[in-house]
Design a protein around this motif. Structure first.
Motif, PDB file in Angstrom:
ATOM      1  N   UNK A   9      50.370  50.089  42.428  1.00  0.00           N
ATOM      2  CA  UNK A   9      50.537  48.840  41.583  1.00  0.00           C
ATOM      3  C   UNK A   9      51.965  49.070  40.749  1.00  0.00           C
ATOM      4  N   UNK A  60      38.007  41.173  39.347  1.00  0.00           N
ATOM      5  CA  UNK A  60      39.392  41.390  39.326  1.00  0.00           C
ATOM      6  C   UNK A  60      39.783  42.460  38.722  1.00  0.00           C
ATOM      7  N   UNK A  61      39.524  42.714  37.646  1.00  0.00           N
ATOM      8  CA  UNK A  61      39.675  43.844  36.746  1.00  0.00           C
ATOM      9  C   UNK A  61      39.195  45.182  37.462  1.00  0.00           C
ATOM     10  N   UNK A  64      41.586  45.941  39.773  1.00  0.00           N
ATOM     11  CA  UNK A  64      42.738  46.753  39.295  1.00  0.00           C
ATOM     12  C   UNK A  64      42.412  47.960  38.995  1.00  0.00           C
ATOM     13  N   UNK A 165      47.563  48.315  30.225  1.00  0.00           N
ATOM     14  CA  UNK A 165      46.699  47.414  30.851  1.00  0.00           C
ATOM     15  C   UNK A 165      45.212  47.339  30.225  1.00  0.00           C
TER      16      UNK A 165
ATOM     17  N   UNK B  13      56.558  44.850  43.491  1.00  0.00           N
ATOM     18  CA  UNK B  13      55.860  45.467  42.392  1.00  0.00           C
ATOM     19  C   UNK B  13      56.004  44.585  41.156  1.00  0.00           C
ATOM     20  N   UNK B  16      54.238  41.246  41.997  1.00  0.00           N
ATOM     21  CA  UNK B  16      53.065  41.283  41.981  1.00  0.00           C
ATOM     22  C   UNK B  16      52.398  41.605  40.725  1.00  0.00           C
ATOM     23  N   UNK B  17      53.081  42.459  39.767  1.00  0.00           N
ATOM     24  CA  UNK B  17      52.258  42.719  38.512  1.00  0.00           C
ATOM     25  C   UNK B  17      52.230  41.478  37.724  1.00  0.00           C
ATOM     26  N   UNK B  20      49.282  39.461  39.238  1.00  0.00           N
ATOM     27  CA  UNK B  20      47.855  39.997  38.690  1.00  0.00           C
ATOM     28  C   UNK B  20      47.587  39.581  37.079  1.00  0.00           C
ATOM     29  N   UNK B  21      48.662  40.004  36.322  1.00  0.00           N
ATOM     30  CA  UNK B  21      48.497  39.579  34.831  1.00  0.00           C
ATOM     31  C   UNK B  21      47.963  38.278  34.804  1.00  0.00           C
ATOM     32  N   UNK B  23      46.829  36.061  36.988  1.00  0.00           N
ATOM     33  CA  UNK B  23      45.554  36.301  37.479  1.00  0.00           C
ATOM     34  C   UNK B  23      44.297  36.431  36.441  1.00  0.00           C
ATOM     35  N   UNK B  24      44.546  37.372  35.782  1.00  0.00           N
ATOM     36  CA  UNK B  24      43.495  37.865  34.751  1.00  0.00           C
ATOM     37  C   UNK B  24      43.294  36.920  33.764  1.00  0.00           C
ATOM     38  N   UNK B  27      41.557  33.773  34.864  1.00  0.00           N
ATOM     39  CA  UNK B  27      40.123  33.797  34.952  1.00  0.00           C
ATOM     40  C   UNK B  27      39.317  33.623  33.698  1.00  0.00           C
TER      41      UNK B  27
END
Ligand SMILES: [Fe+2]
Lengths: 190, 99
Positions: A9, A60-61, A64, A165, B13, B16-17, B20-21, B23-24, B27
């Motif tokens: 990641x 999702x978490x 991750x 994170x 990366x 995609x990071x 991901x962020x 995406x959360x 949610x």
């Protein structure tokens, strides 16, 4: 179903071998507030979660966190890669080495193997989400301890990413908690 | 845009990071239109970057997500935990701060 992506990641760039540091960072590979415990905690709690937002955030978490587990394993592996025994003997990594060699294995910094008792699924979404928020804060604190004992700039960079994170995950679980609370209030749960 | 393997991976990366962020965030904020637009735009960019990477360096995902050239490329190095870094016999190890 899960799909593996053949990438990290976030990049891990270790500057030099350091078995002592590896022996401490393994805390986040197999410890109580580590990435494996985090991932299994959230993925395990998904089934009876009442709202779609909370089902999604756990999925999702939880996913991750597995990517973070892979990053931690990579740090430990690279800090100890190809190490001759002469560089292991007398360091805190020696106890790991006699059992696991240069494999990475989920135990904590004190050598206690991973166990499912590190997390719970309580049959109560409010209790579960509170556990998750506490877990994120405990992981953040562990990362701060690790950052303060590390002197490898590449390792510190990756640990800072992981610490950040946890802060974001804490925030998202707090939002999920509020959503579930509102849902339960609207259903006049009690 | 000429990127070597490491630069291209770094770019993947980064994008995609961000994905991901967001995406959360989505949610728990599924009606946030600006976040959703950002998600869709970055997802398109990420798909293009991954296609570019996979054409040159082989699949990033298996199980039917990307085709392979001959011979089966999935098994090829480097795996994500592998790096050029190696500990050399004559190189001293790093120490903890307290040393
Ligand atoms: Fe987390």
């Amino acid at each position: 179903m899960w799909i593996y992506e053949k990438k990290l990641e976030y990049p891990v760039k270790v500057s030099t071998c350091n078995p002592s540091l590896a022996a401490m960072i393994i805390e986040q590979f197999g410890g109580a507030d580590g990435e494996l415990a985090a991932s299994l905690r959230y993925l395990t709690q998904r089934w009876a979660m009442p709202t779609n937002q909370a089902k999604a955030i756990l999925t999702d978490i939880g996913t991750e966190e597995l990517a973070h587990w892979e990053m931690i394993g990579t740090i430990v592996y690279q800090l100890t890669k190809d190490l001759p025994e002469s560089k292991i003997v007398g360091t805190p990594f020696e106890a790991h080495y006699v059992n696991h060699g240069l494999d990475v294995y989920p135990h904590n910094a004190a050598g206690v193997p991973f166990t499912a008792t590190y997390f719970n699924a309580k049959g109560d979404p409010i209790a579960n989400l509170h556990e998750n928020m506490a877990a994120e804060q405990k992981a953040r604190a562990t990362y701060e301890h690790l950052i303060s004992i590390s002197d490898d700039p590449g390792v510190i960079d990756a640990l800072r990413f992981l610490r950040q994170r946890e802060v974001v995950h804490f925030q998202r679980f707090g939002e999920a908690l509020r959503i579930v609370q509102e849902y339960q209030d609207s259903k006049k749960f009690f | 845009m000429d990127m070597n393997r490491e630069q291209l991976m770094r770019r993947i990366q980064e994008v995609e990071f961000a994905v991901i962020d967001i995406n959360l965030y989505l949610d728990t904020h599924p009606t946030h239109q600006q976040a959703l637009m950002d998600y869709n735009k970055l997802t398109q960019e990420l798909m293009n970057l991954k296609m570019m990477y996979e054409r040159q360096y082989g699949p990033l995902t298996n199980f039917g997500y990307a085709p392979s050239q001959y011979p089966w490329q999935w098994i090829e190095s480097p795996w994500p935990w592998e790096d050029e870094y190696t500990c050399k016999e004559d190189m001293p190890c790093g120490f903890m701060k307290r040393n």
